[in-house]
Design a protein around this motif. Structure first.
Motif, PDB file in Angstrom:
ATOM      1  N   LEU A  43      -0.754  -6.596  -1.926  1.00  0.00           N
ATOM      2  CA  LEU A  43      -2.177  -6.907  -1.952  1.00  0.00           C
ATOM      3  C   LEU A  43      -2.812  -5.975  -2.969  1.00  0.00           C
ATOM      4  CD1 LEU A  43      -4.791  -8.174  -0.709  1.00  0.00           C
ATOM      5  CD2 LEU A  43      -4.739  -6.302   0.947  1.00  0.00           C
ATOM      6  N   ALA A  44      -3.612  -6.512  -3.862  1.00  0.00           N
ATOM      7  CA  ALA A  44      -4.306  -5.686  -4.851  1.00  0.00           C
ATOM      8  C   ALA A  44      -5.810  -5.839  -4.644  1.00  0.00           C
ATOM      9  CB  ALA A  44      -3.930  -6.121  -6.266  1.00  0.00           C
ATOM     10  N   THR A  45      -6.520  -4.730  -4.796  1.00  0.00           N
ATOM     11  CA  THR A  45      -7.980  -4.752  -4.719  1.00  0.00           C
ATOM     12  C   THR A  45      -8.536  -4.045  -5.943  1.00  0.00           C
ATOM     13  OG1 THR A  45      -8.127  -2.662  -3.479  1.00  0.00           O
ATOM     14  CG2 THR A  45      -7.989  -4.713  -2.186  1.00  0.00           C
ATOM     15  N   ALA A  46      -9.725  -4.447  -6.342  1.00  0.00           N
ATOM     16  CA  ALA A  46     -10.399  -3.833  -7.488  1.00  0.00           C
ATOM     17  C   ALA A  46     -11.872  -3.689  -7.157  1.00  0.00           C
ATOM     18  CB  ALA A  46     -10.220  -4.709  -8.726  1.00  0.00           C
ATOM     19  N   SER A  50     -13.966   1.342 -10.793  1.00  0.00           N
ATOM     20  CA  SER A  50     -13.054   1.203 -11.936  1.00  0.00           C
ATOM     21  C   SER A  50     -11.579   1.336 -11.569  1.00  0.00           C
ATOM     22  CB  SER A  50     -13.395   2.182 -13.071  1.00  0.00           C
ATOM     23  OG  SER A  50     -12.970   3.502 -12.771  1.00  0.00           O
ATOM     24  N   TYR A  51     -11.252   1.358 -10.281  1.00  0.00           N
ATOM     25  CA  TYR A  51      -9.870   1.520  -9.847  1.00  0.00           C
ATOM     26  C   TYR A  51      -9.277   0.215  -9.335  1.00  0.00           C
ATOM     27  CZ  TYR A  51     -10.995   6.514  -9.834  1.00  0.00           C
ATOM     28  OH  TYR A  51     -11.391   7.773 -10.181  1.00  0.00           O
ATOM     29  N   VAL A  52      -7.950   0.142  -9.431  1.00  0.00           N
ATOM     30  CA  VAL A  52      -7.174  -0.945  -8.844  1.00  0.00           C
ATOM     31  C   VAL A  52      -6.223  -0.306  -7.833  1.00  0.00           C
ATOM     32  CG1 VAL A  52      -5.452  -2.739  -9.267  1.00  0.00           C
ATOM     33  CG2 VAL A  52      -7.296  -2.368 -10.930  1.00  0.00           C
ATOM     34  N   ASN A  53      -6.242  -0.794  -6.615  1.00  0.00           N
ATOM     35  CA  ASN A  53      -5.338  -0.312  -5.566  1.00  0.00           C
ATOM     36  C   ASN A  53      -4.302  -1.385  -5.264  1.00  0.00           C
ATOM     37  OD1 ASN A  53      -6.558   2.251  -4.858  1.00  0.00           O
ATOM     38  ND2 ASN A  53      -8.229   1.082  -3.992  1.00  0.00           N
ATOM     39  N   ILE A  54      -3.075  -0.956  -5.027  1.00  0.00           N
ATOM     40  CA  ILE A  54      -2.010  -1.875  -4.635  1.00  0.00           C
ATOM     41  C   ILE A  54      -1.477  -1.413  -3.279  1.00  0.00           C
ATOM     42  CG2 ILE A  54       0.240  -2.865  -5.207  1.00  0.00           C
ATOM     43  CD1 ILE A  54      -0.413  -2.315  -8.166  1.00  0.00           C
ATOM     44  N   TYR A  55      -1.328  -2.371  -2.368  1.00  0.00           N
ATOM     45  CA  TYR A  55      -0.892  -2.102  -1.000  1.00  0.00           C
ATOM     46  C   TYR A  55       0.348  -2.918  -0.684  1.00  0.00           C
ATOM     47  CZ  TYR A  55      -5.831  -0.791  -0.732  1.00  0.00           C
ATOM     48  OH  TYR A  55      -7.064  -0.240  -0.967  1.00  0.00           O
ATOM     49  N   VAL A  56       1.117  -2.434   0.294  1.00  0.00           N
ATOM     50  CA  VAL A  56       2.246  -3.185   0.836  1.00  0.00           C
ATOM     51  C   VAL A  56       2.024  -3.287   2.342  1.00  0.00           C
ATOM     52  CG1 VAL A  56       3.765  -1.172   1.157  1.00  0.00           C
ATOM     53  CG2 VAL A  56       4.763  -3.431   0.814  1.00  0.00           C
ATOM     54  N   ARG A  57       2.406  -4.409   2.914  1.00  0.00           N
ATOM     55  CA  ARG A  57       2.203  -4.618   4.341  1.00  0.00           C
ATOM     56  C   ARG A  57       3.129  -3.719   5.152  1.00  0.00           C
ATOM     57  NH1 ARG A  57       1.455 -10.140   7.611  1.00  0.00           N
ATOM     58  NH2 ARG A  57       0.720  -9.155   9.511  1.00  0.00           N
ATOM     59  N   SER A  58       2.599  -3.208   6.254  1.00  0.00           N
ATOM     60  CA  SER A  58       3.343  -2.298   7.120  1.00  0.00           C
ATOM     61  C   SER A  58       3.310  -2.824   8.552  1.00  0.00           C
ATOM     62  CB  SER A  58       2.714  -0.908   7.062  1.00  0.00           C
ATOM     63  OG  SER A  58       3.289  -0.058   8.008  1.00  0.00           O
ATOM     64  N   ASN A  59       4.319  -2.483   9.316  1.00  0.00           N
ATOM     65  CA  ASN A  59       4.364  -2.904  10.717  1.00  0.00           C
ATOM     66  C   ASN A  59       3.524  -2.023  11.622  1.00  0.00           C
ATOM     67  OD1 ASN A  59       6.079  -5.069  10.230  1.00  0.00           O
ATOM     68  ND2 ASN A  59       7.892  -3.783  10.416  1.00  0.00           N
ATOM     69  N   ARG A  87      -1.402   1.857   1.059  1.00  0.00           N
ATOM     70  CA  ARG A  87      -1.577   1.918  -0.395  1.00  0.00           C
ATOM     71  C   ARG A  87      -0.358   2.573  -1.011  1.00  0.00           C
ATOM     72  NH1 ARG A  87      -6.762   4.752  -2.901  1.00  0.00           N
ATOM     73  NH2 ARG A  87      -5.731   6.599  -2.101  1.00  0.00           N
ATOM     74  N   ILE A  88       0.198   1.902  -2.023  1.00  0.00           N
ATOM     75  CA  ILE A  88       1.375   2.423  -2.710  1.00  0.00           C
ATOM     76  C   ILE A  88       1.065   2.810  -4.148  1.00  0.00           C
ATOM     77  CG2 ILE A  88       3.066   1.278  -1.234  1.00  0.00           C
ATOM     78  CD1 ILE A  88       3.301  -0.907  -3.384  1.00  0.00           C
ATOM     79  N   ALA A  89      -0.104   2.413  -4.642  1.00  0.00           N
ATOM     80  CA  ALA A  89      -0.469   2.775  -6.013  1.00  0.00           C
ATOM     81  C   ALA A  89      -1.985   2.761  -6.180  1.00  0.00           C
ATOM     82  CB  ALA A  89       0.162   1.809  -7.012  1.00  0.00           C
ATOM     83  N   LEU A  90      -2.462   3.711  -6.958  1.00  0.00           N
ATOM     84  CA  LEU A  90      -3.856   3.773  -7.395  1.00  0.00           C
ATOM     85  C   LEU A  90      -3.810   3.735  -8.915  1.00  0.00           C
ATOM     86  CD1 LEU A  90      -6.896   4.244  -7.032  1.00  0.00           C
ATOM     87  CD2 LEU A  90      -6.411   6.692  -6.911  1.00  0.00           C
ATOM     88  N   CYS A  91      -4.261   2.638  -9.498  1.00  0.00           N
ATOM     89  CA  CYS A  91      -4.168   2.425 -10.940  1.00  0.00           C
ATOM     90  C   CYS A  91      -5.484   2.782 -11.613  1.00  0.00           C
ATOM     91  CB  CYS A  91      -3.816   0.966 -11.230  1.00  0.00           C
ATOM     92  SG  CYS A  91      -2.352   0.381 -10.374  1.00  0.00           S
ATOM     93  N   ARG A  92      -5.400   3.722 -12.553  1.00  0.00           N
ATOM     94  CA  ARG A  92      -6.581   4.163 -13.297  1.00  0.00           C
ATOM     95  C   ARG A  92      -6.389   3.813 -14.761  1.00  0.00           C
ATOM     96  NH1 ARG A  92      -5.685   9.379 -10.109  1.00  0.00           N
ATOM     97  NH2 ARG A  92      -7.196   9.231  -8.434  1.00  0.00           N
ATOM     98  N   GLY A  93      -7.405   3.295 -15.395  1.00  0.00           N
ATOM     99  CA  GLY A  93      -7.309   2.936 -16.807  1.00  0.00           C
ATOM    100  C   GLY A  93      -8.582   2.288 -17.312  1.00  0.00           C
ATOM    101  N   HIS A  94      -9.305   1.638 -16.420  1.00  0.00           N
ATOM    102  CA  HIS A  94     -10.585   1.031 -16.795  1.00  0.00           C
ATOM    103  C   HIS A  94     -11.697   2.075 -16.714  1.00  0.00           C
ATOM    104  CE1 HIS A  94      -9.036  -3.037 -16.957  1.00  0.00           C
ATOM    105  NE2 HIS A  94      -8.482  -2.888 -15.758  1.00  0.00           N
ATOM    106  N   GLN A  95     -12.780   1.822 -17.437  1.00  0.00           N
ATOM    107  CA  GLN A  95     -13.911   2.746 -17.424  1.00  0.00           C
ATOM    108  C   GLN A  95     -15.116   2.193 -16.668  1.00  0.00           C
ATOM    109  OE1 GLN A  95     -14.666   3.870 -21.488  1.00  0.00           O
ATOM    110  NE2 GLN A  95     -12.691   4.872 -21.703  1.00  0.00           N
ATOM    111  N   LEU A  96     -15.138   0.889 -16.449  1.00  0.00           N
ATOM    112  CA  LEU A  96     -16.237   0.258 -15.716  1.00  0.00           C
ATOM    113  C   LEU A  96     -15.679  -0.635 -14.615  1.00  0.00           C
ATOM    114  CD1 LEU A  96     -18.705  -0.711 -18.618  1.00  0.00           C
ATOM    115  CD2 LEU A  96     -18.938   1.174 -16.988  1.00  0.00           C
TER     116      LEU A  96
END
Length: 134
Positions: A43-46, A50-59, A87-96
């Motif tokens: 699952l990805a959220t934005a 300016s961040y993108v988070n990536i998640y994996v499902r957990s029991n 959350r398995i990743a926090l993606c940084r790269g965008h400014q807005l």
């Protein structure tokens, strides 16, 4: 016969009721985009932070910062009959604000688009984002 139809209608209405499964609180502002990967594993959220988070499902639920945890209407954690995402990743790269997300059909890449002019589109290779790349 009318009573039988009424109970059937009541059961269908109960089934259609919305239920809160989880709350996204890992963004510092509003969530502007949310996408499940093609396989449903990620699952990805934005957001406007300016961040993108990536998640994996957990029991099981985890209260670690950034994870999605089921929350009841009273604001307390609910452990049963909800979904848990870590959350398995926090993606940084965008400014807005990041306003759009799209997954590759094989879940190997995630594309994010932002309102900024420096990095309006970023293609994230999941292998690299998760720290498994070279």
């Amino acid at each position: 016969n009318n009573n039988n139809n009424k109970s059937k209608d009541d059961a269908q209405q109960l089934h259609k009721q919305h239920k809160l499964l989880t709350t996204i609180s890992s963004h510092q502002g509003s969530v502007l985009a949310l996408r499940f990967s093609t396989s449903g594993k990620y699952l990805a959220t934005a957001g406007d932070d300016s961040y993108v988070n990536i998640y994996v499902r957990s029991n099981s639920p985890s209260l670690a910062k950034g994870n999605l945890v089921g929350v009841g209407t009273d604001g307390k954690q609910v452990v049963e009959d909800v979904e848990h995402w870590n959350r398995i990743a926090l993606c940084r790269g965008h400014q807005l604000d990041v306003v759009g997300l799209a997954w590759a059909p094989d879940d190997s890449h995630l594309v994010s688009c932002s309102l900024d002019s420096v990095h309006p589109v970023i293609v994230w290779r999941l292998f690299d984002v998760l720290g498994k790349g070279g």
